[in-house]
Scaffold this motif. Sequence first.
Motif, PDB file in Angstrom:
ATOM      1  N   LYS A  63      64.960   4.397-108.369  1.00  0.00           N
ATOM      2  CA  LYS A  63      64.612   5.816-108.423  1.00  0.00           C
ATOM      3  C   LYS A  63      63.229   6.009-109.021  1.00  0.00           C
ATOM      4  N   ARG A  67      60.042   7.631-107.033  1.00  0.00           N
ATOM      5  CA  ARG A  67      59.356   8.812-107.558  1.00  0.00           C
ATOM      6  C   ARG A  67      57.859   8.532-107.771  1.00  0.00           C
ATOM      7  N   GLN A 167      63.840  13.083 -99.824  1.00  0.00           N
ATOM      8  CA  GLN A 167      63.523  12.731-101.210  1.00  0.00           C
ATOM      9  C   GLN A 167      63.665  13.941-102.120  1.00  0.00           C
ATOM     10  N   SER A 176      72.077  10.173-106.300  1.00  0.00           N
ATOM     11  CA  SER A 176      71.554   8.845-105.977  1.00  0.00           C
ATOM     12  C   SER A 176      71.655   8.498-104.501  1.00  0.00           C
ATOM     13  N   THR A 191      69.841   6.017 -99.776  1.00  0.00           N
ATOM     14  CA  THR A 191      69.762   5.882-101.226  1.00  0.00           C
ATOM     15  C   THR A 191      68.307   5.634-101.610  1.00  0.00           C
ATOM     16  N   TYR A 192      68.055   5.571-102.902  1.00  0.00           N
ATOM     17  CA  TYR A 192      66.690   5.311-103.350  1.00  0.00           C
ATOM     18  C   TYR A 192      66.189   3.955-102.865  1.00  0.00           C
TER      19      TYR A 192
END
Length: 298
Positions: A63, A67, A167, A176, A191-192
Amino acid sequence: MKHKRQPKILRNIPVELKSITKTPITIPPNTSILDARDILLRYGIGRLVVKLGKKAVGIITEKDIARSVSVFSGKPIEKILVRDIMSKDLVTVSPDGSIYDCAKQMKKHGISSVIIQDKRQNLVGVITKTDLVSTFLAQSTASLNISRIMTKKVITVSPNDSVFEVQSVLFNNKISRVVVTKNKKPIGIITYRDFVPAKTFDLHKEFVDPIEREEISSSPQLNEFNVNQLSYLLTFSAKDIMTKEPFVAYPDNDVYTAAILMIRHGISGIPVIRNQKLIGIVTKSDIVNVLASKGKLD
């Protein structure tokens, strides 16, 4: 009138933390996020412990990587270091603690791992949700239906939503994973981890001119120039990065079955369907919550 006694969910089998504590893969704070990304992919893991000397000073997850690689960051990707984005507020448990202590901490803080450290605050190891789900398999009495613990309100996206929209859904809803649906039928899951190799690192580098990329990366603000330069990136959508044909479960399946699927296939969430339509999702977090409550559900 006597109340019907609820079946026991967990067996009372003592599990020592040292039996499931793992030695994590560690990196120093000055590691670049490009190198951190490569390590995550190489080992197929979701986190790295940041270590200085004998002590853990941070943790970086998929994550965090996802980001950090936004093309609207004020700093070029190549110059971002792990220390810039790592989580520094570590949640720790003593080696003398229990699996229930770990589960409670994960539930309380909404995290997927806890650091095990000794009295001198030296790093001993790490315990993840995966470790606790494996422990659940040893303790489960196979008497708990998925419908009792699944999340019924599932946030979804469409296959044609852009990767940036996906996102945003993940970040804004603090989740998640997101299920990709078509006519209420789950056709994929994101997922991330899907963003780590697919988003800015590869799509951005492959399709953006190096000079344009530097101009975009150095600009912290979204403007008309950036939008024009990135218009082709917006053509990448959920269907391009999603895991297709995800495993599914049914509400009357046992949680034990879902746990086996998660461990065997390295996944953390399974859409729950009825008549092929999405009605919920069961995740490792849901199973960890069972441990946190020691099997005493409402």
